[in-house]
Design a protein around this motif. Structure first.
Motif, PDB file in Angstrom:
ATOM      1  N   ASN A 128       0.852  -1.180   0.000  1.00  0.00           N
ATOM      2  CA  ASN A 128       0.000   0.000   0.000  1.00  0.00           C
ATOM      3  C   ASN A 128       0.891   1.233   0.000  1.00  0.00           C
ATOM      4  N   LYS A 129       0.576   2.222  -0.783  1.00  0.00           N
ATOM      5  CA  LYS A 129       1.285   3.510  -0.819  1.00  0.00           C
ATOM      6  C   LYS A 129       2.780   3.335  -1.039  1.00  0.00           C
ATOM      7  N   GLY A 130       3.191   2.319  -1.765  1.00  0.00           N
ATOM      8  CA  GLY A 130       4.610   2.080  -2.027  1.00  0.00           C
ATOM      9  C   GLY A 130       5.307   1.252  -0.964  1.00  0.00           C
ATOM     10  N   PHE A 131       4.624   0.970   0.136  1.00  0.00           N
ATOM     11  CA  PHE A 131       5.165   0.118   1.191  1.00  0.00           C
ATOM     12  C   PHE A 131       4.819  -1.340   0.887  1.00  0.00           C
ATOM     13  N   GLU A 132       5.743  -2.241   1.283  1.00  0.00           N
ATOM     14  CA  GLU A 132       5.510  -3.662   1.122  1.00  0.00           C
ATOM     15  C   GLU A 132       6.007  -4.414   2.351  1.00  0.00           C
ATOM     16  N   ALA A 133       5.388  -5.559   2.618  1.00  0.00           N
ATOM     17  CA  ALA A 133       5.889  -6.459   3.663  1.00  0.00           C
ATOM     18  C   ALA A 133       5.458  -7.868   3.295  1.00  0.00           C
ATOM     19  N   THR A 134       6.366  -8.833   3.464  1.00  0.00           N
ATOM     20  CA  THR A 134       6.076 -10.227   3.126  1.00  0.00           C
ATOM     21  C   THR A 134       6.068 -11.071   4.386  1.00  0.00           C
ATOM     22  N   TYR A 135       5.038 -11.864   4.518  1.00  0.00           N
ATOM     23  CA  TYR A 135       4.838 -12.759   5.672  1.00  0.00           C
ATOM     24  C   TYR A 135       5.787 -13.940   5.508  1.00  0.00           C
ATOM     25  N   ARG A 136       6.831 -13.997   6.326  1.00  0.00           N
ATOM     26  CA  ARG A 136       7.820 -15.070   6.261  1.00  0.00           C
ATOM     27  C   ARG A 136       7.666 -15.953   7.489  1.00  0.00           C
ATOM     28  N   LYS A 137       6.995 -17.084   7.302  1.00  0.00           N
ATOM     29  CA  LYS A 137       6.743 -17.949   8.452  1.00  0.00           C
ATOM     30  C   LYS A 137       8.037 -18.617   8.934  1.00  0.00           C
ATOM     31  N   GLU A 138       8.935 -18.934   8.004  1.00  0.00           N
ATOM     32  CA  GLU A 138      10.149 -19.649   8.404  1.00  0.00           C
ATOM     33  C   GLU A 138      11.056 -18.801   9.289  1.00  0.00           C
ATOM     34  N   THR A 139      10.977 -17.482   9.131  1.00  0.00           N
ATOM     35  CA  THR A 139      11.781 -16.588   9.968  1.00  0.00           C
ATOM     36  C   THR A 139      10.898 -15.774  10.924  1.00  0.00           C
ATOM     37  N   THR A 140       9.621 -16.077  10.968  1.00  0.00           N
ATOM     38  CA  THR A 140       8.618 -15.345  11.774  1.00  0.00           C
ATOM     39  C   THR A 140       8.846 -13.846  11.681  1.00  0.00           C
ATOM     40  N   SER A 141       8.884 -13.359  10.444  1.00  0.00           N
ATOM     41  CA  SER A 141       9.171 -11.946  10.230  1.00  0.00           C
ATOM     42  C   SER A 141       8.154 -11.313   9.288  1.00  0.00           C
ATOM     43  N   PHE A 142       8.075  -9.989   9.359  1.00  0.00           N
ATOM     44  CA  PHE A 142       7.146  -9.219   8.511  1.00  0.00           C
ATOM     45  C   PHE A 142       7.750  -7.823   8.359  1.00  0.00           C
ATOM     46  N   HIS A 143       8.887  -7.750   7.737  1.00  0.00           N
ATOM     47  CA  HIS A 143       9.645  -6.503   7.630  1.00  0.00           C
ATOM     48  C   HIS A 143       8.978  -5.536   6.657  1.00  0.00           C
ATOM     49  N   LEU A 144       8.933  -4.272   7.031  1.00  0.00           N
ATOM     50  CA  LEU A 144       8.326  -3.231   6.189  1.00  0.00           C
ATOM     51  C   LEU A 144       9.405  -2.585   5.326  1.00  0.00           C
ATOM     52  N   GLU A 145       9.111  -2.410   4.040  1.00  0.00           N
ATOM     53  CA  GLU A 145      10.073  -1.809   3.117  1.00  0.00           C
ATOM     54  C   GLU A 145       9.392  -0.792   2.219  1.00  0.00           C
ATOM     55  N   LYS A 146      10.194   0.217   1.836  1.00  0.00           N
ATOM     56  CA  LYS A 146       9.749   1.161   0.814  1.00  0.00           C
ATOM     57  C   LYS A 146      10.986   1.607   0.045  1.00  0.00           C
ATOM     58  N   GLY A 147      10.879   1.629  -1.253  1.00  0.00           N
ATOM     59  CA  GLY A 147      12.037   1.889  -2.089  1.00  0.00           C
ATOM     60  C   GLY A 147      12.517   3.330  -2.061  1.00  0.00           C
ATOM     61  N   SER A 148      11.597   4.274  -1.859  1.00  0.00           N
ATOM     62  CA  SER A 148      11.963   5.682  -1.946  1.00  0.00           C
ATOM     63  C   SER A 148      11.028   6.476  -1.040  1.00  0.00           C
ATOM     64  N   VAL A 149      11.515   6.829   0.141  1.00  0.00           N
ATOM     65  CA  VAL A 149      10.627   7.486   1.112  1.00  0.00           C
ATOM     66  C   VAL A 149      10.476   8.973   0.794  1.00  0.00           C
ATOM     67  N   GLN A 150       9.369   9.534   1.257  1.00  0.00           N
ATOM     68  CA  GLN A 150       9.063  10.948   1.099  1.00  0.00           C
ATOM     69  C   GLN A 150       8.926  11.597   2.477  1.00  0.00           C
ATOM     70  N   VAL A 151       9.027  12.918   2.500  1.00  0.00           N
ATOM     71  CA  VAL A 151       8.871  13.640   3.763  1.00  0.00           C
ATOM     72  C   VAL A 151       7.531  13.292   4.411  1.00  0.00           C
ATOM     73  N   SER A 152       6.512  13.105   3.584  1.00  0.00           N
ATOM     74  CA  SER A 152       5.168  12.811   4.099  1.00  0.00           C
ATOM     75  C   SER A 152       5.064  11.427   4.735  1.00  0.00           C
TER      76      SER A 152
END
Lengths: 114, 113
Positions: B59-83
């Protein structure tokens, strides 16, 4: 869009007062929640409710009570306010549909106890 | 016990930088996972969610992938804005029973122009 409305954005009360925080949602959600948010501690659940007149204690219920007389309204009550209850209070609601439904939040009430 | 651990902030980036906010969870079963965002002076808003392993929420350029093997859900965005300056919360919902969510402590992001 779901609308969760908290009655006050800012509130100042005195130690020992009985304080009411009101929350209303307009989407006929079954579940409603009260959290408090403090720096470094994140969100902590105070109470929640699955239905009218139902309530369950959350992680930090001490010093608080709740009331849910109508489905759309969930009130948080500080029976005798103390300075350590100065905080940001957030109300949320969610439906009980299949799958894990997200919670929808109000804008919060910043409560100061003097 | 059940918990969510987020990377501690604050995080300060320049505009157009790459963002990662780490989130790991401890839970039994197959929880649903969420990222919420709180802009200054507002309540939390749902940013994205994933309900099963290998799902990617976006959503809004943000992504996160549900990784059950590492019990992780890291948030990523390629190019952040001030907003995008806000506090970000990771959360999970138990598979059965209550509708309660377990939240991380939040990560404050500041993006400078």
């Amino acid at each position: 869009d779901v609308k969760v409305t908290q009655s006050s954005r800012y509130l100042v009360k005195r130690t020992g007062e009985k304080v009411f925080l009101e929350c209303v949602q307009d989407m006929d959600h079954e579940n409603m929640f009260w959290y408090r948010q403090d720096p470094g501690l994140g969100l902590r659940l105070i109470y929640f409710s699955y239905d009218v007149k139902m309530k369950e204690k959350g992680d930090i219920p001490e010093g608080y009570s709740v009331s849910r007389e109508k489905k759309e309204r969930f009130s948080l009550i500080l029976e005798s306010a103390s300075t350590n209850q100065t905080s940001m209070y957030l109300c949320a609601s969610s439906s009980s549909g299949t799958g894990r439904q997200p919670q929808h939040f109000g804008d919060g009430t910043r409560l100061s106890i003097l | 016990g059940n918990s969510v651990t987020q990377m501690e902030g604050p995080v300060t980036l320049s505009e157009e930088a790459f963002l990662t906010i780490n989130c790991t969870y401890t839970a039994t079963g197959y929880p649903s996972l969420f990222w919420y965002v709180q802009y200054p002076g507002e309540g939390l808003q749902l940013l994205l969610k994933a309900t099963k392993a290998d799902d990617k929420g976006s959503n809004k350029g943000f992504e996160a992938t549900y990784r059950k093997e590492t019990t992780s859900f890291h948030l990523e965005k390629g190019s952040v804005q001030v907003s995008d300056s806000a506090v970000y919360f990771c959360a999970w919902g138990p598979t059965g029973g209550s509708e309660k969510l377990v939240f991380g402590k939040g990560t404050k992001l500041t993006v400078n122009p």
